[in-house]
Structures are given as structure tokens and as C-alpha cells.
Design a protein around this motif. Structure first.
Motif, PDB file in Angstrom:
ATOM      1  N   HIS A  47     -12.653  -3.739   1.021  1.00 29.66           N
ATOM      2  CA  HIS A  47     -12.000  -3.244  -0.486  1.00 29.66           C
ATOM      3  C   HIS A  47     -12.605  -3.267  -1.845  1.00 29.66           C
ATOM      4  N   LEU A  49       1.151  -8.710   9.323  1.00 24.32           N
ATOM      5  CA  LEU A  49       0.168  -7.934   9.075  1.00 24.32           C
ATOM      6  C   LEU A  49       0.997  -6.234   9.411  1.00 24.32           C
ATOM      7  N   SER A  87       1.285  -1.356  -0.139  1.00 27.35           N
ATOM      8  CA  SER A  87      -0.004  -0.266   0.309  1.00 27.35           C
ATOM      9  C   SER A  87       0.679   1.021   0.199  1.00 27.35           C
ATOM     10  N   TRP A 131      -5.768  -3.716   2.500  1.00 26.14           N
ATOM     11  CA  TRP A 131      -4.799  -3.788   1.996  1.00 26.14           C
ATOM     12  C   TRP A 131      -5.044  -2.804   0.879  1.00 26.14           C
ATOM     13  N   SER A 132      -3.575  -2.630   0.002  1.00 26.74           N
ATOM     14  CA  SER A 132      -3.231  -1.720  -1.215  1.00 26.74           C
ATOM     15  C   SER A 132      -4.041  -0.704  -1.412  1.00 26.74           C
ATOM     16  N   ASP A 183      -3.403  -3.180   7.902  1.00 22.77           N
ATOM     17  CA  ASP A 183      -3.135  -3.324   6.167  1.00 22.77           C
ATOM     18  C   ASP A 183      -1.986  -4.749   6.223  1.00 22.77           C
ATOM     19  N   LEU A 184      -3.422  -5.406   5.548  1.00 25.87           N
ATOM     20  CA  LEU A 184      -2.808  -6.881   5.478  1.00 25.87           C
ATOM     21  C   LEU A 184      -1.341  -7.634   4.855  1.00 25.87           C
ATOM     22  N   ARG A 185      -1.208  -6.471   3.816  1.00 32.51           N
ATOM     23  CA  ARG A 185       0.588  -6.439   3.219  1.00 32.51           C
ATOM     24  C   ARG A 185       0.173  -7.974   1.789  1.00 32.51           C
TER      25      ARG A 185
END
Lengths: 361, 326
Positions: B261, B196, B149, B210-211, B235-237
Motif C-alpha cells: 500500500h 475482494l 482500482s 487496493w486502488s 484487490d480488496l476493493r
């Protein structure tokens, strides 16, 4: 005079005449000289016979419910063996579809490995280090881009190996065939597209695969040569593949080879070709049998006899039985195989799922 | 420490990885001479030559498929799919061929391939350029799905992806390419997959993103904080591997959860996140969990796309709803 705006390119009205060396009667055509030594001709015959005998055995077992679905090679032995014998297993890659058992064998996979695969054992997918083959491909034409990458990769590493990819008239209709030929032409990849035109894709005849007169003529549009060869003539197949391999090694890029042959049995053991194959075709093509031709040739040279044939048959049977015994001795698949080799190291999710399923290791 | 945008962070990482390992090669449409349609690979062909930075024909399937052959001859290909929507032209090569190579050969062959692709909307691209399809690839068993992100993560995760012996889909937030900036250390570092990142510590509600959804979630968190709601933002990454433990910890801190999302709701990755929490952290929940996503419609024409993507205001409203549940 008005300008001529008629198309510059017109389709051929009839297919190219396939190269051939050995007649159906086993006689060499005038000026034909096999590139194979006498010992190599015997090797080629042996491998064709091994291929046929192995599939006969597998078919028997499959009919008894003791083996999974597979695609027999009956009728196509010369294409496979002639090609395999023009390759150097140490530096060349074979990228099979699912009807190339003798090629896999010649490249260094064991008969036991093929048996395990046909039994549905995950270990049938193991490719020993140094054996230059990719896994059997079942998703049609998907293997063709891989071969371009292999050939291109060897070239970029300044090695002189080539990649030979096997597929059929049916797979030539897939987009991957086009994209692959196109890229191979652009990067001059030393790849040989070995199109086995066996006239059938399950029940779909060759006439429905293409409106063109043949397949080999597509090659020049991609910027490399195309060759049509009698796929039931092991001498001719060997010769054209050997030439293509040599061009590849010299840095002259790709070749498309159309081996014109006939699928003498079913698509796979799950298929019933009596619903769509005209028995008269089988009769015609039966006379063009690739193995019989070489036997007749060797007989005329005084190098083949009924006694030798009987000895070979016994040796080949023994070899196949030994391979089945080896496969029988192989440990049955462990159910936990479904969790193995998904990644180099299992993800936490896979590890948890495995524990939930089979308990802690 | 230099400040970079996403494009600069990705480009400098590609360059340093290619310098570090001479088997790394880049290929794709327009990546060479032009330097990519977003200039991510700008200057790399000039620096490394056209053998290692390759302009390919317009053919996604053979770009992905030939990468597998290249990998088997000792190369470490980094391929670019110009827009993620176009990955549908090579889905079988990614899902069926590249991802399953290790499994099908019992670990005797592998596919160390990085597939880079920008994704997501709201930059007024023509049709089919804006799809978010991470959930589809999360089901491609054998493939890792990595979604940075910010520029710091972009560098560390890309270096990790290129060095990984498994295939990695590395998705780049198109909207954030130049918009998102941050400090990126010059020195070499990697960020391990499956960990994360806690972006904001909070006690009332956990936001998972995420992102491209991270900046939206951050803004929503600010709106919520103005109302006195303390937001825990993670943030899951990486979606695969997924940090299951980290996710459970994050939920246990607050007992409430909203997932944000950009892809469609049905069977989106948010559904997977909520299912996992339900299985592993149900008794810490104090309210029903919710999702803020795109609707189950095709990605629309750019004239209405701002209504398709979740907005900070919509997320803030769902935070309020969730906080109101007793």
C-alpha cells in the motif's frame, strides 16, 4: 490634499444595545407590544418553569450520583423558550447544542428521552419520526454546518421551513461558525444562528472569545442581518426570532441573533464556577431573571397569583415525576447495543466481533 | 463495450445515478462550472443545473457538515473533497458527525452521503496534495471505505456507494485517473461491498493490494512470474467492509503473503490485514508475512516522491525474500 488611505471599516467601540420589551420590573417598555397572545405568554412562562424545575431535579439527582453530567439552563430560559415559541415544530428544524432542553421538548422530544440521555442510555439518542430535531451536540460548533444544510435542503425542496441552530459565545470562535455563516450567505439558506452569549465558555469569559464589541455585528460581513436582543426577555427574543423566521420563509435567507444572557450556574455539573465567577455578577443578573419578569408582568395584568404559582409548581413536579417514572420503566440498555446501528447492516467484521464478545445470537 | 479511463467511468456513473435518482446532488470546490480540477464532473452542471451541481465556497468542513443537513431533508449528497489531504479540514465532520449519525440516534436518522476524493502521489502535485489516509478513515466507525482500482470497479462501486444508506468514503486513485483504462459496460450494474476481486490466480504467494497499489502489484507479479513464481493477486476493493473470508481463502491457497500500500507502514491498513491473517489463517502460513509501504515519513516534495511510493521492483524483491523463507 493627499488621498485618504485610512481603513474604511473600523470596529465598533461599544456593543449594540440589545432589543428589549419587558423591563426587569416586569413592565412593558413604551411602544412595546408582545407578539404573544395571553395564552401564549402563559405557555411561555410554563415552559420556562418546566425547564428550570427539570434541571433542579436533575441537579439533585446528579449530586446523589443518580444521573450523568449535564449542562443546566439556569438563567437562559427566556432565550430558549422565546426562540422555541417562534418556531413551527412541524416544518422547522431545531439543531441544539447541549443546553436547550425546553427547545427539544417544544419540538416534540419527550422529557423521558432527555432523562434517558442524561442517564447515558443509548435510547436517549432516539429521535422519533417527524420530530424535527438533530441529536444533542457535544462537539462544539460542529452542529452549525448541519443547520445550514438543513435550511438549504428545505429551500432546494421548495419547502418553507427554517432551521434554528443553538450555540454559545464560546462556539462562535470555532471555524465551523465562520464556514457556516459564509455558506449560508452564499446560498441564502433560511437558517437562524441563535448565539447564546451567556458570557462564559466553562471558565473563559466573553472578553477572551472575541476582540469585537459584540457578536451580532459579524453578520453583515456574511451578507445577512444581525440582531442583538436581551436574552432574558422572552417577549423580545420571541419577536426577533419570529421576524427572522418570517424572513427565512420569504426566501430572504439567514439571520444571526445574539441573545445576551448569563449562565447563572455551572457549565456542566462537572464544573465549579465559584473558582472564577464574581458573585456580584450573579447578583446583578439575578435581578434580571427571565421567569420573575414575566410573573411580575402577568401579576400587573391580574393574570398571576401565588395560588396559581403553587398549583403550577405542583403540576410541574408531577409531570417531571411521571417522566422519571417512565424512564425508570424503560428497559436498561442491552450491552449488545454497542454493536447496533453502526451500519444499516452489520459488516462481517462487526458481526464476528459481536459473536466473539457475546456469543452467537 | 466502451473503453474508459477512471475519470470517464466516474463521470458517466455520476450522470447515470443523477438521472436515476433526482435527490442525488453534487457539491464541492470547482465541481460545477469548471467541472472539477480533474474534470471528473465536467458537463454535469450544464446538464443538471446549478441547484444539483453546486460550486461551494472553499470550506471543507461546511461542505461535509452541510451534507449531513441536506441528507436529513431527503437529499443524497455526493460531495467532493478536492484532494484527500484536505479532508483534514473536515475530519471531525466525517469521523465524528456523519459516520456516527446512525449510531447516535439508534438508527432513527441516517447519513446517505458519498464523499469522493482523489488521493495518492506521484503526479508531481504541490505539498499536502498526495496523502493516502485510508487507514485513518477505516477507523471512523460507521463509515465505509471504498477504493476502486479500475474503471469497471469504479462504476459498479460508485453506483453502490450512492445508493447505500450509509456514508461512504470513495477514494479515487489520482495517478490512475487517466492512466488506468478498461472496458465499462453501458448497462446499469453495482458491485457489492466487501467482496475482494481475484485479479490473478496463483499458487506460490498471495499479493494483497487496493486502488493505486494494484498496478504496482500487477507489475511485480509479472516480474515474479518471469522467475517462475506463481502469484495470487487480490484487490480488496473495499477496506470497510473487509472481505475477511475472501482474504483467508486467498492466503490458504499459497501460505505466503505480501501486502502493498501507498500509505505509511505504522498502523497502516496492511497491519490490519496481516493481523487478521495471523488470527484466522496462521496455520496455513509457511513464511513470515511482509509489507511494502511508504516509510513513516511525511509525504515528501515531488522531487523525491518516486522513492517514497512502493515500486514494482521493491515488491518483487520482497516476494523473493518471502519465497526464500522456509
Amino acid at each position: 490634499m493627499p488621498a485618504d488611505f485610512s481603513p474604511q471599516f473600523q470596529p465598533a467601540t461599544k456593543p449594540a444595545k440589545p432589543f428589549s420589551m419587558l423591563t426587569e420590573a416586569g413592565k412593558l417598555r413604551r411602544d412595546a407590544k408582545p407578539d404573544l397572545s395571553e395564552a401564549e405568554i402563559l405557555d411561555a412562562l410554563r415552559l420556562m418553569k418546566v425547564g428550570r424545575a427539570f434541571d433542579e431535579k436533575c441537579l439533585n439527582l446528579q449530586r446523589q450520583g443518580r444521573l450523568g453530567t449535564f449542562a443546566p439552563i439556569f438563567g437562559q430560559e427566556a432565550t430558549l423558550v422565546g426562540t422555541a415559541m417562534a418556531m413551527d415544530p412541524k416544518r422547522d428544524w431545531a439543531v441544539p447544542q447541549y443546553r436547550e432542553f425546553p427547545v427539544q421538548l417544544r419540538q416534540g422530544l419527550s422529557m423521558k428521552s432527555i432523562i434517558l440521555y442524561r442517564r447515558g442510555h443509548p435510547d436517549g439518542g432516539i429521535i422519533p419520526d417527524g420530530v424535527n430535531v438533530m441529536a444533542t451536540q457535544v462537539s462544539l460548533a460542529a452542529q452549525i454546518p448541519h443547520a445550514v444544510g438543513l435550511a438549504w435542503g428545505l429551500k432546494l425542496k421548495e419547502q418553507d421551513g427554517v432551521a434554528v441552530v443553538f450555540f454559545g459565545d464560546g462556539a462562535s470562535s470555532e471555524g465551523d461558525f465562520h464556514e457556516s455563516c459564509n455558506l449560508a450567505g452564499v446560498v441564502d439558506a433560511p437558517v437562524i444562528f441563535l448565539l447564546q452569549n451567556n458570557q462564559w465558555a466553562i471558565s473563559t469569559p466573553r472578553s477572551i472569545q472575541t476582540g469585537g464589541a459584540d457578536f451580532a455585528s459579524r453578520a453583515p460581513a456574511y451578507g445577512f442581518p444581525g440582531v442583538s436582543v436581551d436574552g432574558n426577555d422572552v417577549f423580545a427574543v420571541h419577536k426577533v426570532v419570529k421576524d427572522a423566521v418570517a424572513r427565512g420563509r420569504r426566501g430572504e435567507g439567514a439571520t444571526l441573533i445574539e441573545a445576551v444572557t448569563y449562565r447563572m450556574s455551572m457549565h456542566t455539573t462537572a464544573d465549579d464556577p465559584t473558582r472564577y465567577v464574581d458573585p456580584r455578577d450573579l447578583e446583578v443578573w439575578g435581578k434580571r431573571d427571565p421567569i420573575m419578569r414575566v410573573e411580575k408582568y402577568l401579576s400587573s395584568q391580574g393574570k398571576w397569583s401565588d395560588e396559581l404559582a403553587a398549583t403550577w409548581d405542583q403540576e410541574i413536579q408531577d409531570e417531571i415525576e411521571a417522566a422519571f417514572a417512565e424512564a425508570d420503566a424503560h428497559a436498561p440498555p442491552d450491552p449488545t447495543a454497542i454493536y447496533e446501528h453502526v451500519f444499516a447492516e452489520p459488516t462481517p467484521t462487526l458481526a464476528r466481533q459481536r459473536t466473539e464478545h457475546f456469543g452467537a445470537q | 463495450m466502451p473503453t474508459m479511463n477512471m475519470v470517464e467511468a466516474i463521470r458517466s456513473t455520476l450522470k447515470s445515478e443523477m438521472e436515476r435518482d433526482e435527490t442525488v446532488m453534487l457539491m464541492g470546490e470547482d465541481v460545477g462550472h469548471l467541472g472539477g480540477v480533474f474534470r471528473v464532473t465536467d458537463g454535469l452542471q450544464q446538464f443538471f443545473g446549478s441547484r444539483r451541481v453546486v460550486d461551494t465556497p472553499l470550506a471543507e468542513s461546511v461542505i461535509a457538515g452541510s451534507a449531513l443537513g441536506l441528507a436529513l431533508t431527503g437529499w443524497r449528497p455526493v460531495i467532493e473533497i478536492q484532494f484527500l489531504g484536505f479532508s483534514q479540514q473536515c475530519f471531525h465532520q466525517i469521523n465524528q458527525q456523519i459516520s456516527r449519525t446512525r449510531f447516535r440516534t439508534r438508527g432513527t436518522q441516517q447519513a446517505p452521503i458519498t464523499i469522493r476524493s482523489p488521493f495518492g502521489g506521484c503526479v508531481r502535485t504541490p505539498e499536502f496534495h498526495s496523502d493516502s489516509m485510508e487507514q485513518t478513515f477505516a477507523q471512523s466507525s460507521g463509515l465505509k471505505v471504498v477504493m476502486p482500482s479500475n474503471p469497471y470497479d469504479a462504476k459498479g462501486l460508485l453506483a453502490e456507494a450512492i445508493r447505500d444508506d450509509d456514508p461512504v468514503l470513495y477514494l479515487e486513485p489520482l495517478r490512475g485517473y487517466r492512466l488506468v483504462t478498461g472496458e465499462v459496460p453501458n448497462e446499469d450494474y453495482t458491485i457489492p461491498f466487501g467482496k475482494l476481486n481475484v485479479l490473478r490466480e496463483g499458487t506460490d504467494i498471495t499479493l494483497v493490494a487496493w486502488s493505486q497499489a494494484v498496478p504496482i502489484a500487477e507489475k511485480a507479479a509479472e516480474l515474479a512470474e518471469e522467475k517462475g513464481i506463481s502469484v495470487h493477486l487480490v484487490d480488496l476493493r473495499t477496506l470497510v467492509p473487509l472481505d475477511e473470508e475472501g482474504l483467508v481463502d486467498a492466503i490458504e491457497k499459497t501460505g505466503r503473503c505480501v501486502v502493498v500500500h501507498e500509505s505509511q507502514a505504522t498502523a497502516g491498513f496492511g497491519a490490519e490485514v496481516l493481523a487478521l491473517i495471523q488470527e484466522q489463517a496462521f496455520y496455513s502460513l509457511e513464511a513470515p508475512m511482509r509489507r511494502v509501504t511508504a516509510p513513516d515519513s511525511p509525504y515528501p516534495m515531488p522531487g523525491v516522491e518516486d522513492h517514497f511510493i512502493p515500486t514494482a521492483e521493491r515488491v518483487a524483491a520482497v516476494i523473493d525474500e518471502t519465497m526464500a523463507d522456509q
